[in-house]
Write an enzyme that holds these catalytic residues in place. Sequence first.
Site, PDB file in Angstrom:
ATOM      1  N   GLY A 152       0.802  -1.209   0.000  1.00 51.02           N
ATOM      2  CA  GLY A 152       0.000   0.000   0.000  1.00 51.02           C
ATOM      3  C   GLY A 152       0.835   1.258   0.000  1.00 51.02           C
ATOM      4  O   GLY A 152       1.268   1.755  -1.050  1.00 51.02           O
ATOM      5  N   CYS A 153       1.076   1.783   1.192  1.00 51.10           N
ATOM      6  CA  CYS A 153       1.722   3.090   1.301  1.00 51.10           C
ATOM      7  C   CYS A 153       3.206   3.067   0.955  1.00 51.10           C
ATOM      8  O   CYS A 153       3.756   4.083   0.523  1.00 51.10           O
ATOM      9  CB  CYS A 153       1.492   3.656   2.693  1.00 51.10           C
ATOM     10  SG  CYS A 153      -0.259   4.004   3.001  1.00 51.10           S
ATOM     11  N   ILE A 154       3.872   1.930   1.124  1.00 49.36           N
ATOM     12  CA  ILE A 154       5.273   1.851   0.695  1.00 49.36           C
ATOM     13  C   ILE A 154       5.353   1.888  -0.827  1.00 49.36           C
ATOM     14  O   ILE A 154       6.143   2.651  -1.402  1.00 49.36           O
ATOM     15  CB  ILE A 154       5.949   0.581   1.251  1.00 49.36           C
ATOM     16  CG1 ILE A 154       6.154   0.711   2.759  1.00 49.36           C
ATOM     17  CG2 ILE A 154       7.299   0.347   0.561  1.00 49.36           C
ATOM     18  CD1 ILE A 154       7.095   1.824   3.184  1.00 49.36           C
ATOM     19  N   SER A 157       4.498   5.402  -2.044  1.00 47.47           N
ATOM     20  CA  SER A 157       5.571   6.351  -1.725  1.00 47.47           C
ATOM     21  C   SER A 157       6.800   6.095  -2.579  1.00 47.47           C
ATOM     22  O   SER A 157       7.499   7.035  -2.978  1.00 47.47           O
ATOM     23  CB  SER A 157       5.933   6.248  -0.237  1.00 47.47           C
ATOM     24  OG  SER A 157       4.823   6.568   0.576  1.00 47.47           O
TER      25      SER A 157
END
Length: 215
Positions: A152-154, A157
């Site tokens: 998800g956020c990794i 990013s």
Amino acid sequence: MTDDLTDNYARAYGGSAGFGARPALVLVDFAQGYFDPDCPLYGGEGCRTALASALRIRAAAHAARLPVILTEVSYPDDTGLTGGRFWQKAKPLSAFIKGRSTAAFADGLVPQDNEVIVTKHYPSAFFGTSLAPMLTAMGIDNVILAGLTTSGCIRASCVDAMSHGFITTVVSDACGDRHPGPHDANLFDMNAKYADVVSEETILAHIASLRSGGN
């Protein structure tokens, strides 16, 4: 078939980005919700081992005087307006409503005075935040990513870090997910296209070389 795919990826995506001269460590969303069995975000052992690795890397980064940035997801109330379509799609985001225990930083990750906290509402640490211009103003050319969750956020990013022109390094041991399948698949794909995925051992050796004045 597996061997053919491995050869195909090696030909197409076998490059390495390397390390930059001025790195910063970005720890993404190590929130208590991922460690609370009663929270729908709970990630189990994959998140616990990632946090332990990230804390060791964080200590090394501080010893080498590298900038350390922590990100958090925070929504002011249960309307979720600042989360837009992300809030509408991902129901567990209610764990990040300001003031809830699940929105706090995970046990063991107490923000330090010399660390910057970036608050975000969407998956990427860069989307809708001041992270990219801040890093640019600091002269940073290499973003080292650790955090939750890998798929998800990794990943979000990572793609944005690369898109903003930063050499991007993802530390596999310091990223976690609730299931090894999405974790491994996303590490594989990020390493192929957007970043160098390295081990904790490799990144610690690199940080040590910076501390000692090596290249």
